[in-house]
Design a protein around this motif. Structure first.
Motif, PDB file in Angstrom:
ATOM      1  N   SER A  87     -38.065  51.522  -6.036  1.00  0.00           N
ATOM      2  CA  SER A  87     -36.972  52.276  -5.428  1.00  0.00           C
ATOM      3  C   SER A  87     -37.216  53.772  -5.386  1.00  0.00           C
ATOM      4  O   SER A  87     -36.384  54.510  -4.875  1.00  0.00           O
ATOM      5  CB  SER A  87     -35.669  52.020  -6.203  1.00  0.00           C
ATOM      6  OG  SER A  87     -35.396  50.643  -6.341  1.00  0.00           O
ATOM      7  N   GLU A  88     -38.327  54.232  -5.953  1.00  0.00           N
ATOM      8  CA  GLU A  88     -38.616  55.662  -6.000  1.00  0.00           C
ATOM      9  C   GLU A  88     -38.844  56.209  -4.591  1.00  0.00           C
ATOM     10  O   GLU A  88     -39.637  55.663  -3.832  1.00  0.00           O
ATOM     11  CB  GLU A  88     -39.876  55.890  -6.844  1.00  0.00           C
ATOM     12  CG  GLU A  88     -40.331  57.322  -6.930  1.00  0.00           C
ATOM     13  CD  GLU A  88     -39.521  58.112  -7.938  1.00  0.00           C
ATOM     14  OE1 GLU A  88     -39.489  59.338  -7.820  1.00  0.00           O
ATOM     15  OE2 GLU A  88     -38.920  57.492  -8.841  1.00  0.00           O
ATOM     16  N   PRO A  89     -38.153  57.279  -4.203  1.00  0.00           N
ATOM     17  CA  PRO A  89     -38.394  57.857  -2.870  1.00  0.00           C
ATOM     18  C   PRO A  89     -39.872  58.192  -2.671  1.00  0.00           C
ATOM     19  O   PRO A  89     -40.475  58.903  -3.463  1.00  0.00           O
ATOM     20  CB  PRO A  89     -37.534  59.126  -2.894  1.00  0.00           C
ATOM     21  CG  PRO A  89     -36.418  58.799  -3.833  1.00  0.00           C
ATOM     22  CD  PRO A  89     -37.052  57.954  -4.908  1.00  0.00           C
ATOM     23  N   GLY A  90     -40.454  57.652  -1.619  1.00  0.00           N
ATOM     24  CA  GLY A  90     -41.859  57.875  -1.317  1.00  0.00           C
ATOM     25  C   GLY A  90     -42.771  56.773  -1.792  1.00  0.00           C
ATOM     26  O   GLY A  90     -43.903  56.661  -1.328  1.00  0.00           O
ATOM     27  N   THR A  91     -42.308  55.939  -2.721  1.00  0.00           N
ATOM     28  CA  THR A  91     -43.151  54.872  -3.267  1.00  0.00           C
ATOM     29  C   THR A  91     -43.028  53.628  -2.401  1.00  0.00           C
ATOM     30  O   THR A  91     -41.932  53.130  -2.176  1.00  0.00           O
ATOM     31  CB  THR A  91     -42.747  54.554  -4.718  1.00  0.00           C
ATOM     32  OG1 THR A  91     -42.834  55.742  -5.495  1.00  0.00           O
ATOM     33  CG2 THR A  91     -43.651  53.503  -5.316  1.00  0.00           C
ATOM     34  N   CYS A  92     -44.158  53.137  -1.932  1.00  0.00           N
ATOM     35  CA  CYS A  92     -44.101  52.010  -0.990  1.00  0.00           C
ATOM     36  C   CYS A  92     -45.387  51.190  -1.045  1.00  0.00           C
ATOM     37  O   CYS A  92     -45.965  50.872  -0.019  1.00  0.00           O
ATOM     38  CB  CYS A  92     -43.868  52.518   0.428  1.00  0.00           C
ATOM     39  SG  CYS A  92     -44.969  53.871   0.913  1.00  0.00           S
ATOM     40  N   LYS A  93     -45.846  50.856  -2.260  1.00  0.00           N
ATOM     41  CA  LYS A  93     -47.071  50.073  -2.399  1.00  0.00           C
ATOM     42  C   LYS A  93     -46.805  48.628  -2.814  1.00  0.00           C
ATOM     43  O   LYS A  93     -47.487  47.712  -2.352  1.00  0.00           O
ATOM     44  CB  LYS A  93     -48.021  50.729  -3.406  1.00  0.00           C
ATOM     45  CG  LYS A  93     -47.439  50.843  -4.822  1.00  0.00           C
ATOM     46  CD  LYS A  93     -48.365  51.586  -5.757  1.00  0.00           C
ATOM     47  CE  LYS A  93     -47.747  51.740  -7.143  1.00  0.00           C
ATOM     48  NZ  LYS A  93     -47.505  50.477  -7.838  1.00  0.00           N
ATOM     49  N   ASP A  94     -45.827  48.414  -3.701  1.00  0.00           N
ATOM     50  CA  ASP A  94     -45.581  47.070  -4.226  1.00  0.00           C
ATOM     51  C   ASP A  94     -44.980  46.145  -3.174  1.00  0.00           C
ATOM     52  O   ASP A  94     -45.334  44.962  -3.104  1.00  0.00           O
ATOM     53  CB  ASP A  94     -44.653  47.136  -5.444  1.00  0.00           C
ATOM     54  CG  ASP A  94     -45.290  47.851  -6.621  1.00  0.00           C
ATOM     55  OD1 ASP A  94     -46.528  47.966  -6.627  1.00  0.00           O
ATOM     56  OD2 ASP A  94     -44.554  48.302  -7.521  1.00  0.00           O
TER      57      ASP A  94
END
Length: 436
Positions: A87-94
């Protein structure tokens, strides 16, 4: 330049129907599981320790060491929990990893559960990503039918039940103890530690909690050996990782490379800055890490080097902003997010993030005086390190670093009675000393 990429977790993403068990097994999937089942649990833990794998969820704690903390003399059941609450803004790997190759994660779960002697595992997924939840559930069903899950897996004597659990959409549940409370059916709030989850976690039993990418890396370590994994990366930050490049670059996306690659190299791989603009600032690990600037383009992206530069590697969510971006506005938007997502359990976070937003809104609108910047820094100092979890610490990081590098831009808002930034000029603001 492309030789710097090391597609391992992302290697099968372009395969036809890569999310199916047929496609995964056709490329060698579940062979690592068969190998792991011939090893003792302690041998698997030793292999992960020797590989140097560190947590890919942000903190970078050694994964094998965390597994070794589980007290095997405890008669209670052992649990493995995968933190997929991205849910971290900018995090989009998982999320793309689970969408493209859910069986990579599932195979890692089975091997990891074998290592810590757990018979129950949970994948806690962010509730909003229903498409990911459905894909995971289908993949788990395929694994059961293939005999990779259930009773006496492949005659090894090891049993494992795997549950995909949908969260309720709370950012705070990315914090491991808040996740455990949510998994138990309670309101997600951080727990006071000790006891730590390894001793009293899910249902007060020994529990290992790892990020999706951490667990998904395990099959490749078992398949190729710990020496293969540790041959990549840097001396203290071993292996490869998925770098999420987003923002003002020509080709944003996921770039899998050894730890220690630089942002300059990744931007080149991504086709350069958008419209030929100049880099202004960037985050190395999502919005909860202190921002860095153009002067940090050649900082190796490993845990130690980024920390030495004054930030955190975090989740390797590289948000890139060019000269057309107002840093005050960006910092305000991030802080509004943390205020909204604070669970309210502790005063420094509940009250502190609210006050940070009030001061930042005044500054963004050009109201107040330069002394408000010192007040803002004083508030950050009183919040940092004084809350139950790292949410409050993450909220102050962008603020203190943005004032450090762009204090002139904050002052200019006050001078002009609002945001004076002219994107057409694109040279008005810069870090101190960056331009003549």
């Amino acid at each position: 330049m492309t030789d710097t990429l090391t597609p391992v977790l992302t290697d099968n993403w372009d395969a036809e129907r890569s999310w199916t068990i047929e496609s995964y097994e056709a490329q060698g999937g579940y062979e690592a599981l068969k190998k792991a089942l011939t090893m003792s649990p302690d041998e698997v833990i030793t292999a992960v320790k020797d590989s140097g794998l560190r947590g890919r969820g942000g903190a970078g704690f050694p994964t094998g060491m965390k597994w070794g903390f589980i007290p095997q003399d405890n008669p209670k059941p052992k649990y493995l929990v995968v933190n997929a609450d991205e849910s971290e803004p900018g995090t989009c790997k998982d999320i793309p990893l689970m969408m493209a190759s859910p069986h990579t994660l599932i195979e890692g779960v089975i091997i990891s559960a074998h290592a810590i002697r757990a018979n129950h595992a949970f994948i806690y997924v962010r509730g909003e990503v229903l498409h990911v939840i459905r894909r995971l559930q289908h993949a788990v069903a395929e694994a059961y039918l293939a005999g990779h899950l259930g009773k006496n897996i492949h005659g090894s004597g090891h049993d494992l039940e795997l549950v995909v659990h949908a969260g309720a959409g709370a950012y705070i549940c990315g914090e491991e103890t808040a996740l455990l409370d949510s998994l138990e059916g309670r309101r997600g709030q951080p727990r006071l530690r000790p006891p730590f989850p390894a001793v009293a976690g899910l249902y007060a039993s020994p529990t290992v909690i790892n990020n999706v990418e951490s667990i998904a890396s395990v099959p490749s370590i078992i398949a190729h050996g710990p020496e293969w994994f540790s041959s990549m990366g840097t001396e203290r930050s071993k292996g490869f990782g998925i770098f999420s490049l987003s923002g003002h670059v020509t080709h944003p996306g996921q770039y899998e490379a050894p730890l220690g690659i630089t942002l300059r190299e990744l931007i080149e791989l991504g086709g350069g800055m958008r419209d030929g603009n100049r880099l202004k600032f960037w985050t190395p690990g999502g919005s909860s890490t202190g921002i860095l600037t153009e002067e940090h383009l050649d900082v190796p992206l490993d845990f130690e080097s980024v920390a030495a530069a004054g930030s955190m590697l975090g989740t390797r969510a590289l948000q890139v902003f060019d000269e057309t971006t107002c840093v005050v506005r960006a910092t305000l938007r991030w802080t509004e997010f943390y205020k909204h997502e604070s669970c309210g359990k502790c005063t420094p976070c509940r009250e502190g993030t609210w006050w940070l937003v009030q001061v930042l809104r005044k500054l963004e609108q050009g109201q107040g005086s330069e002394s408000d910047l010192d007040q803002l820094l004083d508030q950050c100092d009183n919040i940092l390190g004084r809350s139950f979890c790292a949410l409050a610490d993450g909220a102050v990081g962008p603020i203190t670093s943005s004032i450090q590098y762009f204090r002139d831009e904050y002052v200019a808002h006050l001078t002009h009675g609002g945001c004076p930034f002219d994107p057409a000029a694109s040279t008005l603001f810069a870090p101190a000393g960056a331009r003549a």
